[in-house]
Design a protein around this motif. Sequence first.
Motif, mmCIF file in Angstrom:
data_model
loop_
_atom_site.group_PDB
_atom_site.id
_atom_site.type_symbol
_atom_site.label_atom_id
_atom_site.label_comp_id
_atom_site.label_asym_id
_atom_site.label_seq_id
_atom_site.Cartn_x
_atom_site.Cartn_y
_atom_site.Cartn_z
ATOM 1 N N ILE A 45 0.848 -1.182 0.000
ATOM 2 C CA ILE A 45 0.000 0.000 0.000
ATOM 3 C C ILE A 45 0.886 1.236 0.000
ATOM 4 N N ILE A 46 0.361 2.321 -0.532
ATOM 5 C CA ILE A 46 1.066 3.601 -0.634
ATOM 6 C C ILE A 46 0.240 4.634 0.118
ATOM 7 N N ARG A 47 0.902 5.412 0.981
ATOM 8 C CA ARG A 47 0.185 6.402 1.785
ATOM 9 C C ARG A 47 0.968 7.698 1.843
ATOM 10 N N ASP A 48 0.259 8.830 1.712
ATOM 11 C CA ASP A 48 0.869 10.148 1.913
ATOM 12 C C ASP A 48 -0.222 11.191 2.065
ATOM 13 N N HIS A 49 -0.048 12.111 3.026
ATOM 14 C CA HIS A 49 -1.031 13.179 3.210
ATOM 15 C C HIS A 49 -0.960 14.217 2.095
ATOM 16 N N ASP A 50 0.216 14.439 1.555
ATOM 17 C CA ASP A 50 0.429 15.447 0.532
ATOM 18 C C ASP A 50 0.175 14.844 -0.853
ATOM 19 N N ALA A 51 -0.693 15.484 -1.629
ATOM 20 C CA ALA A 51 -1.078 14.934 -2.936
ATOM 21 C C ALA A 51 0.104 14.871 -3.897
ATOM 22 N N THR A 52 0.992 15.881 -3.852
ATOM 23 C CA THR A 52 2.157 15.876 -4.739
ATOM 24 C C THR A 52 3.110 14.746 -4.382
ATOM 25 N N HIS A 53 3.369 14.579 -3.088
ATOM 26 C CA HIS A 53 4.239 13.484 -2.651
ATOM 27 C C HIS A 53 3.617 12.127 -2.960
ATOM 28 N N PHE A 54 2.308 12.053 -2.836
ATOM 29 C CA PHE A 54 1.600 10.813 -3.149
ATOM 30 C C PHE A 54 1.800 10.422 -4.614
ATOM 31 N N ALA A 55 1.656 11.410 -5.495
ATOM 32 C CA ALA A 55 1.871 11.148 -6.921
ATOM 33 C C ALA A 55 3.312 10.729 -7.185
ATOM 34 N N ALA A 56 4.261 11.345 -6.466
ATOM 35 C CA ALA A 56 5.672 11.000 -6.650
ATOM 36 C C ALA A 56 5.962 9.569 -6.210
ATOM 37 N N ARG A 57 5.272 9.110 -5.187
ATOM 38 C CA ARG A 57 5.471 7.732 -4.724
ATOM 39 C C ARG A 57 5.025 6.734 -5.796
ATOM 40 N N LYS A 58 3.903 7.019 -6.409
ATOM 41 C CA LYS A 58 3.430 6.126 -7.469
ATOM 42 C C LYS A 58 4.383 6.161 -8.657
ATOM 43 N N GLU A 59 4.894 7.336 -8.963
ATOM 44 C CA GLU A 59 5.857 7.466 -10.057
ATOM 45 C C GLU A 59 7.137 6.705 -9.757
ATOM 46 N N MET A 60 7.560 6.689 -8.488
ATOM 47 C CA MET A 60 8.760 5.952 -8.109
ATOM 48 C C MET A 60 8.619 4.458 -8.420
ATOM 49 N N LEU A 61 7.466 3.900 -8.133
ATOM 50 C CA LEU A 61 7.243 2.488 -8.438
ATOM 51 C C LEU A 61 7.259 2.236 -9.935
ATOM 52 N N ASP A 62 6.695 3.172 -10.689
ATOM 53 C CA ASP A 62 6.761 3.072 -12.157
ATOM 54 C C ASP A 62 8.211 3.070 -12.631
ATOM 55 N N ASP A 63 9.017 3.948 -12.057
ATOM 56 C CA ASP A 63 10.417 4.071 -12.471
ATOM 57 C C ASP A 63 11.211 2.810 -12.140
ATOM 58 N N ILE A 64 10.985 2.248 -10.959
ATOM 59 C CA ILE A 64 11.694 1.021 -10.581
ATOM 60 C C ILE A 64 11.303 -0.118 -11.515
ATOM 61 N N THR A 65 10.021 -0.204 -11.826
ATOM 62 C CA THR A 65 9.550 -1.248 -12.744
ATOM 63 C C THR A 65 10.201 -1.098 -14.109
ATOM 64 N N ALA A 66 10.240 0.131 -14.606
ATOM 65 C CA ALA A 66 10.851 0.375 -15.917
ATOM 66 C C ALA A 66 12.341 0.047 -15.904
ATOM 67 N N LYS A 67 13.024 0.399 -14.834
ATOM 68 C CA LYS A 67 14.460 0.138 -14.725
ATOM 69 C C LYS A 67 14.762 -1.351 -14.759
ATOM 70 N N LEU A 68 13.980 -2.126 -14.013
ATOM 71 C CA LEU A 68 14.236 -3.565 -13.968
ATOM 72 C C LEU A 68 13.784 -4.261 -15.249
ATOM 73 N N ASN A 69 12.754 -3.743 -15.892
ATOM 74 C CA ASN A 69 12.358 -4.301 -17.192
ATOM 75 C C ASN A 69 13.442 -4.062 -18.237
ATOM 76 N N LYS A 70 14.060 -2.900 -18.171
ATOM 77 C CA LYS A 70 15.156 -2.610 -19.092
ATOM 78 C C LYS A 70 16.349 -3.532 -18.835
ATOM 79 N N LYS A 71 16.587 -3.842 -17.564
ATOM 80 C CA LYS A 71 17.724 -4.688 -17.193
ATOM 81 C C LYS A 71 17.485 -6.147 -17.541
ATOM 82 N N TYR A 72 16.257 -6.633 -17.292
ATOM 83 C CA TYR A 72 16.010 -8.071 -17.428
ATOM 84 C C TYR A 72 15.199 -8.452 -18.661
#
Length: 409
Positions: free
Chosen positions: A280-307
């Motif tokens: 689960i992802i939690r944050d009171h701040d809407a901007t930080h919340f969006a950044a958390r979801k983007e971080m997971l997208d970035d990690i997924t993209a990085k590992l897809n590129k690697k593997y």
Amino acid sequence: MEKLLPRFLEYVQIDTQSDPYSKTTPSTEKQWDLAKKLVMELHQIGMEEVSIDENAYIMATLPSNVDKKVPTIGFVSHFDTSPDFSGRNVKPQIIKEYDGSDIVLNKSMDIVLSPDYFEDLLLYKGQTLITTDGTTLLGADDKAGIVEIITAMEYLINHPEIKHGEIRIGFTPDEEIGRGAHKFDVEKFGAEWAYTMDGSQIGELEYENFNAAKAKVTIKGKSVHPGYAKNKMVNAIGIANEFLSLMPPHEVPEHTTGIEGFFHVHKIKGEIEHAEIDMIIRDHDATHFAARKEMLDDITAKLNKKYGNYLSLSIEDQYKNMREKVEPVFQIVEIAKEAMESLGITPIIKPIRGGTDGSQLSFMGLPCPNIFAGGHNFHGKYEYVPLESMEKATLTIVKICELTASQIK
């Protein structure tokens, strides 16, 4: 008030644990056991327009007893308990005149509720505590809230000299899995605003909560004989571990407080050819919340590129911070604050590190701050609730009803 404790003891012994993997509403058939009982009890105490729909949502009305137009207000609680810990065969224990020492919940299993670890216990010296027996949760979240609402309505019925407008009450299933308000009929409920009785410590009054989402990472792999696996095997378990290593290690529940957000991995399963991470992802701040979801997208993209595109990510928003919906009608918070102060309760106004039905209801057109129900240490074997806190919560409901009517000219 004399029925408050026996009601609570009876309700918590009815297993109403919800199931996040079920697609039905309610998510478990056993939630109907308490739901049907609540309907019977609402009829018995004299509530009107008592209803329960096909999804186990309960509503009832206490008619106005004043001859002027007063806003219709509501009170809401949920009857399911958390899937995080067993709610079956609950055996509540009553500790009278708590003396501030360790409470042995279960001697044979050496389970102790200690103020050395749970400092809040010392707030309740001399009071009556209701605890678990160390093998289940208690269910004060949120059966305490339900008991308080019913008892407050009964009190108002038995004391017609207390003037109030129309009061609507609602009880919901599946709040603990984020679906408590999904099928709540706000139009049918017909209140201008409401309060969830779902907070913790006495005095809590909350109108901010996390923005919330759930995420699932699915990883495919390739199984090859380990003796001949070089440059051929793709181990989904190893990739799952690598995914977790790329997440910020201190942005987790056990290292955050206040308005700090977090990622919470609550389930991992895996084999060489398939692994899954649920979080689960939690944050009171809407901007930080969006950044958390983007971080997971970035990690997924990085590992897809690697593997080589072995990972997929799904993210589903669950609820938003209700502050933006409550602030324009902030008088509803002020009324609750005044009610508490008139009863000698010090309001504790702070953000919720979680969510309530009220967060979703606020975005559905029913502004809905959250008020204490009195319990502590929810979702586990150390859960407890002071009886005196439940009594104060009940009186807070009564006073809110009275103040709402008296302040309207």
